[in-house]
Design an enzyme around this catalytic site. Structure first.
Site, PDB file in Angstrom:
ATOM      1  N   ASP A  49       0.926  -1.138  -0.073  1.00 31.96           N
ATOM      2  CA  ASP A  49       0.253   0.027  -0.115  1.00 31.96           C
ATOM      3  C   ASP A  49       0.918   1.326   0.003  1.00 31.96           C
ATOM      4  O   ASP A  49       0.588   2.137  -0.799  1.00 31.96           O
ATOM      5  CB  ASP A  49      -0.807   0.118   1.060  1.00 31.96           C
ATOM      6  CG  ASP A  49      -1.782   1.194   1.172  1.00 31.96           C
ATOM      7  OD1 ASP A  49      -2.462   1.499   0.532  1.00 31.96           O
ATOM      8  OD2 ASP A  49      -1.441   2.046   2.488  1.00 31.96           O
ATOM      9  N   GLU A 121      -2.236  -5.274  -3.522  1.00 32.04           N
ATOM     10  CA  GLU A 121      -0.905  -4.605  -2.808  1.00 32.04           C
ATOM     11  C   GLU A 121       0.068  -5.353  -2.261  1.00 32.04           C
ATOM     12  O   GLU A 121       1.258  -5.024  -2.146  1.00 32.04           O
ATOM     13  CB  GLU A 121      -1.845  -3.779  -1.577  1.00 32.04           C
ATOM     14  CG  GLU A 121      -2.614  -2.760  -2.146  1.00 32.04           C
ATOM     15  CD  GLU A 121      -3.498  -1.987  -1.004  1.00 32.04           C
ATOM     16  OE1 GLU A 121      -4.110  -0.852  -1.177  1.00 32.04           O
ATOM     17  OE2 GLU A 121      -3.426  -2.861   0.269  1.00 32.04           O
TER      18      GLU A 121
END
Length: 229
Positions: A49, A121
């Site tokens: 992320d 992610e």
């Protein structure tokens, strides 16, 4: 380790050949099947992320030197939000190679928006750990380039735009009511009404997440408002 044929095919779609394929296997391992000897992808998701965020912030910063922070922020949010990550995961067939527990698999886990976004992610983090930041940047920009090129100057999501419209007209924020739900538990169809304080409203229904259908209802109401002005 020698990666399986499906993992090798996924590497090709991703565009990164792993020197340590075990990193990719971990990124594709959901918590429903993880164990002490088979770590899942949650920690990688946390790292990925942040890597995605830095790459997107840097790309936007250089793409438009005259843009203000207020202009860059909604563009950034449009590129890194969960819906975008999940869409990218679907485009490269990530769901096909996810390693899931039996219950998660039976409940349609390979199609779940949040699960796909988290795994995307985690895969980004695996690329970063395997090849460094340059490799991660190259992979992300190659996958996200079309979205970067087609990004609107003001890509606010519909709910944000509708709230700003309401505030500009002296109204409280709109409300979103779930008026129904149908379909199986693993693929629910939500029925949502977006409503303003003056009674104007619009409906939407669709599969996926409740948040996505709320966005569709907000967009329907915005379109109605534009026609009436």
């Amino acid at each position: 380790m020698t990666p399986s044929a499906d993992i090798r095919a996924f590497m090709g779609r991703l565009g990164h050949r792993f020197r340590r394929p075990e990193l990719l296997v971990r990124a594709l391992t959901h918590g429903s099947i993880g164990s002490a000897t088979r770590p899942d992808n949650q920690r990688l998701e946390f790292l990925g992320d942040r890597v995605l965020g830095l790459v997107m912030a840097e790309a936007l910063f250089h793409a438009d030197p005259d843009a203000t922070e207020g202009q860059l922020a909604p563009r950034y949010n449009a590129l890194v939000k969960g819906e975008t990550c999940a869409a990218m995961a679907r485009e490269i067939g990530l769901g096909e190679v996810l390693k899931l527990g039996r219950s998660e698999m039976l409940s349609g886990g390979r199609r779940k928006e949040a699960l796909l976004a988290d795994a995307m992610e985690a895969v980004i983090a695996a690329v970063y750990l395997d090849g460094g930041f340059d490799a991660a940047r190259d992979t992300i920009l190659r996958l996200w380039q079309t979205r970067l090129d087609s990004l609107d100057d003001d890509p606010r999501d519909a709910k944000t735009a509708l709230q700003e419209w309401a505030q500009a007209h002296g109204m409280p924020p709109p409300v979103y009511d779930q008026t129904g739900r149908s379909g199986p538990d693993h693929a629910p169809v939500f029925h949502i009404t977006a409503r303003l304080a003056d009674g104007r409203e619009a409906q939407a229904q669709g599969a996926g997440t409740k948040r996505r259908v709320e966005q569709e209802a907000a967009q329907a109401l915005l379109s109605r408002l534009e026609k009436s002005e």
